[in-house]
Motif scaffolding. Structure first.
Motif, PDB file in Angstrom:
ATOM      1  N   THR A 210       1.260  -1.306   0.047  1.00 23.59           N
ATOM      2  CA  THR A 210       0.072  -0.440  -0.281  1.00 23.59           C
ATOM      3  C   THR A 210       0.401   1.321   0.069  1.00 23.59           C
ATOM      4  N   GLY A 211       2.152   0.717   0.120  1.00 22.64           N
ATOM      5  CA  GLY A 211       3.134   2.481   0.616  1.00 22.64           C
ATOM      6  C   GLY A 211       2.834   3.014   1.818  1.00 22.64           C
ATOM      7  N   GLU A 212       2.037   2.732   3.018  1.00 26.04           N
ATOM      8  CA  GLU A 212       1.622   3.669   4.359  1.00 26.04           C
ATOM      9  C   GLU A 212       2.366   3.295   5.191  1.00 26.04           C
ATOM     10  N   VAL A 213       2.811   4.431   5.684  1.00 25.25           N
ATOM     11  CA  VAL A 213       3.304   4.349   6.252  1.00 25.25           C
ATOM     12  C   VAL A 213       3.461   3.406   8.185  1.00 25.25           C
ATOM     13  N   LEU A 214       3.683   2.629   8.217  1.00 25.43           N
ATOM     14  CA  LEU A 214       3.665   1.548   9.388  1.00 25.43           C
ATOM     15  C   LEU A 214       3.930   1.626  11.279  1.00 25.43           C
ATOM     16  N   GLY A 215       5.592   2.340  10.524  1.00 21.57           N
ATOM     17  CA  GLY A 215       6.091   1.995  12.195  1.00 21.57           C
ATOM     18  C   GLY A 215       7.650   3.494  12.188  1.00 21.57           C
ATOM     19  N   ILE A 216       7.929   3.625  13.396  1.00 24.07           N
ATOM     20  CA  ILE A 216       9.480   4.102  12.902  1.00 24.07           C
ATOM     21  C   ILE A 216      10.378   3.591  13.258  1.00 24.07           C
ATOM     22  N   ASN A 217      11.124   3.038  12.309  1.00 20.05           N
ATOM     23  CA  ASN A 217      12.412   2.457  12.693  1.00 20.05           C
ATOM     24  C   ASN A 217      13.341   2.669  14.103  1.00 20.05           C
ATOM     25  N   SER A 218      13.798   2.067  14.745  1.00 16.47           N
ATOM     26  CA  SER A 218      14.509   2.922  16.353  1.00 16.47           C
ATOM     27  C   SER A 218      15.166   2.156  16.470  1.00 16.47           C
ATOM     28  N   ALA A 219      15.268   0.694  16.054  1.00 22.02           N
ATOM     29  CA  ALA A 219      16.058  -0.285  16.954  1.00 22.02           C
ATOM     30  C   ALA A 219      17.052  -0.607  16.375  1.00 22.02           C
ATOM     31  N   GLY A 220      17.866  -1.568  16.527  1.00 24.85           N
ATOM     32  CA  GLY A 220      18.277  -3.004  15.679  1.00 24.85           C
ATOM     33  C   GLY A 220      19.316  -3.709  16.995  1.00 24.85           C
ATOM     34  N   THR A 221      19.575  -4.803  16.622  1.00 26.83           N
ATOM     35  CA  THR A 221      20.309  -5.835  17.580  1.00 26.83           C
ATOM     36  C   THR A 221      21.894  -5.713  16.970  1.00 26.83           C
ATOM     37  N   GLU A 222      22.908  -6.233  17.997  1.00 27.60           N
ATOM     38  CA  GLU A 222      24.133  -5.809  17.168  1.00 27.60           C
ATOM     39  C   GLU A 222      24.241  -6.670  16.487  1.00 27.60           C
ATOM     40  N   GLN A 223      23.936  -7.684  16.025  1.00 27.71           N
ATOM     41  CA  GLN A 223      24.175  -9.106  15.293  1.00 27.71           C
ATOM     42  C   GLN A 223      23.268  -8.573  13.540  1.00 27.71           C
ATOM     43  N   GLY A 224      22.696  -7.159  13.922  1.00 30.72           N
ATOM     44  CA  GLY A 224      21.564  -6.434  12.294  1.00 30.72           C
ATOM     45  C   GLY A 224      21.167  -6.841  11.740  1.00 30.72           C
ATOM     46  N   THR A 225      20.400  -7.983  11.872  1.00 34.99           N
ATOM     47  CA  THR A 225      19.590  -9.098  11.275  1.00 34.99           C
ATOM     48  C   THR A 225      17.945  -8.596  12.066  1.00 34.99           C
ATOM     49  N   ILE A 226      18.222  -8.440  12.933  1.00 38.07           N
ATOM     50  CA  ILE A 226      16.612  -7.811  13.140  1.00 38.07           C
ATOM     51  C   ILE A 226      16.700  -6.732  13.565  1.00 38.07           C
ATOM     52  N   GLY A 227      15.269  -6.116  12.851  1.00 41.71           N
ATOM     53  CA  GLY A 227      14.946  -4.447  14.090  1.00 41.71           C
ATOM     54  C   GLY A 227      14.177  -4.174  14.473  1.00 41.71           C
ATOM     55  N   PHE A 228      13.652  -2.964  15.378  1.00 43.64           N
ATOM     56  CA  PHE A 228      12.393  -2.661  15.874  1.00 43.64           C
ATOM     57  C   PHE A 228      11.703  -1.505  15.733  1.00 43.64           C
ATOM     58  N   SER A 229      10.421  -1.346  15.033  1.00 48.04           N
ATOM     59  CA  SER A 229       9.750  -0.396  14.648  1.00 48.04           C
ATOM     60  C   SER A 229       9.050  -0.085  15.994  1.00 48.04           C
ATOM     61  N   ILE A 230       8.414   1.519  16.284  1.00 46.92           N
ATOM     62  CA  ILE A 230       7.721   2.190  16.996  1.00 46.92           C
ATOM     63  C   ILE A 230       5.948   2.165  16.081  1.00 46.92           C
ATOM     64  N   PRO A 231       5.324   1.725  15.769  1.00 45.05           N
ATOM     65  CA  PRO A 231       4.205   1.134  15.916  1.00 45.05           C
ATOM     66  C   PRO A 231       3.417   3.333  15.830  1.00 45.05           C
ATOM     67  N   ILE A 232       3.004   3.354  13.996  1.00 52.91           N
ATOM     68  CA  ILE A 232       3.016   5.367  14.095  1.00 52.91           C
ATOM     69  C   ILE A 232       1.170   4.991  14.661  1.00 52.91           C
ATOM     70  N   GLY A 233       0.588   4.349  14.647  1.00 52.40           N
ATOM     71  CA  GLY A 233      -1.007   4.906  15.682  1.00 52.40           C
ATOM     72  C   GLY A 233      -0.362   4.733  17.388  1.00 52.40           C
ATOM     73  N   ASN A 234       1.094   4.465  17.753  1.00 45.60           N
ATOM     74  CA  ASN A 234       0.852   4.400  18.885  1.00 45.60           C
ATOM     75  C   ASN A 234       1.144   5.491  19.858  1.00 45.60           C
ATOM     76  N   VAL A 235       1.873   6.719  18.708  1.00 46.42           N
ATOM     77  CA  VAL A 235       2.548   7.669  18.672  1.00 46.42           C
ATOM     78  C   VAL A 235       1.917   8.853  18.326  1.00 46.42           C
ATOM     79  N   ILE A 236       1.009   8.822  17.094  1.00 50.72           N
ATOM     80  CA  ILE A 236       0.446   9.400  16.429  1.00 50.72           C
ATOM     81  C   ILE A 236      -0.016  11.325  16.733  1.00 50.72           C
ATOM     82  N   ASP A 237      -1.240  10.727  18.138  1.00 49.42           N
ATOM     83  CA  ASP A 237      -1.682  11.612  18.963  1.00 49.42           C
ATOM     84  C   ASP A 237      -0.970  12.788  19.891  1.00 49.42           C
ATOM     85  N   LEU A 238       0.594  12.589  19.643  1.00 49.54           N
ATOM     86  CA  LEU A 238       1.590  12.765  20.708  1.00 49.54           C
ATOM     87  C   LEU A 238       2.488  14.075  19.684  1.00 49.54           C
TER      88      LEU A 238
END
Length: 380
Positions: A210-238
């Motif tokens: 869809t091309g829609e933004v689902l989250g904000i890429n925020s952190a990764g593991t030391e090995q670089g194989t896993i990432g973590f993203s904050i869902p945009i719905g959790n922070v859009i009000d702020l």
């Protein structure tokens, strides 16, 4: 005897009739059928067309999204990414990207360097907003505040290692992840298979369909194989509160700068890490048929000896490239080498042919950017 003769005549007549019909069937119907494409070929052709259409759709999503993704640089040396979310020129990013400063430099996809001001930043949630007046009235990315499910195909856009307009692909591999990277709390975040490298922080997590933004890429593991993203719905009000009422004074968060080396996406990367990343990015670009970006990763000597047209033509029949193994090392002569084993799927006469290669790339810096200087390819 007369009865026997009658039966024999009937059988002969029937056989003659079957023969005539058979001749007609073979001479008239069968050639017409031979001119009709095989249903198996039709299926293969349809699948090929579908694959190409899907590839074009993904490429279009990437192309349209990249225009609205920026690189962020701060006076104290922090580097990250962000994306335009409204028509006021407001950029969403991570708090840790802009911590300790109010004014930042925003570099757009077309290489414009614009001034931005931090108008909102959280002390608890790793999110911030930067206003860039020159981007006002620019149509922003579309946001999806609905929670995504495991298995959704995603694109992570940003500027890892300062390489603008980089795309990594993957899926949402976990939901409801929670952890702490002081001073920030990460609650109910997405775990993604697309790696998050230094500089990716603050970039958008895009739904590949869809091309829609689902989250904000925020952190990764030391090995670089896993990432973590904050869902945009959790922070859009702020975020929208900051856009309506910008903060008049920012919290003093620079005390936490010393803690950044604990973060997966702020660990120290050496030249071998950079070389490995650039070669991987090279193959990603080829798979997305982004030949311009792939060509730009070649050093000046290779570009002098190989025109863009011939470079592009050499990959037009390559449907996909799979990296089976990749290793980087510094040789005794202090040369930086990346050895890759790949499998390619190539079109030949309407069929797919798979080939394997071992390739050694000599890497080096040109104008402070890691480039591919030489290529030594051996078929396996």
């Amino acid at each position: 005897m007369r009865v026997y003769w009658i039966i024999s005549s009937i059988i002969t007549f029937l056989l003659l009739g079957v023969g005539v019909y058979g001749f007609y069937f073979i001479s008239e119907y069968v050639p017409g059928q031979l001119d009709t494409p095989s249903t198996i070929l039709d299926t293969d052709l349809e699948e090929s067309v579908d694959d190409e259409a899907q590839q074009r759709e993904i490429t279009e999503v990437i192309h349209e999204s990249q225009k609205l993704v920026v690189k962020i640089e701060t006076p104290i040396g922090h580097l990250g990414s962000g994306f335009l979310y409204n028509d006021l020129g407001d950029i969403i990013t991570n708090a840790h990207v802009v911590t300790g400063t109010e004014n930042v430099t925003v570099i757009t996809a077309d290489s414009r360097q614009l001034s931005g001001t931090v108008i909102g930043i959280s002390e608890i949630i790793d999110v911030a907003v930067v206003r860039v007046p020159e981007l006002a009235d620019t149509p922003p990315l579309n946001l999806s505040t609905e929670k995504a499910e495991i298995g959704v195909e995603i694109l992570a856009l940003g500027s890892p290692f300062g390489l603008e307009n980089t795309v990594t692909t993957g899926i949402i591999s976990g939901v409801n992840r929670s952890f702490e990277l002081p001073p920030y709390h990460y609650d109910d975040v997405y775990q993604i298979s697309a790696p998050i490298a230094q500089g990716n922080s603050g970039g958008p997590l895009i739904h590949s369909k869809t091309g829609e933004v689902l989250g904000i890429n925020s952190a990764g593991t030391e090995q670089g194989t896993i990432g973590f993203s904050i869902p945009i719905g959790n922070v859009i009000d702020l975020i929208e509160v900051w856009s309506r009422e910008p903060m008049t004074s920012l919290p003093n968060l620079d005390l936490y700068e010393e803690d950044y080396h604990y973060r997966g996406d702020f660990r120290e990367f050496n030249d071998e890490d950079m070389a490995t990343y650039v070669v991987g990015y090279f193959f990603d670009s080829l798979n997305y048929r982004d030949y311009i970006t792939a060509y730009s990763l070649l050093g000046s000597s290779l570009q002098t000896s190989t025109s863009y047209q011939s470079f592009r033509a050499s990959y037009l029949n390559t449907r996909s490239i799979t990296v089976d193994n990749i290793q980087a090392k510094t040789t005794d002569g202090n040369s930086l080498e990346v050895t890759v084993v790949i499998t390619t799927e190539e079109r030949e006469g309407g069929n797919s042919t798979f080939r394997s290669y071992k390739i050694i790339y000599t890497m080096g810096y040109e104008n402070d950017q890691m480039k591919i200087l030489t290529i030594d390819e051996t078929p396996l």
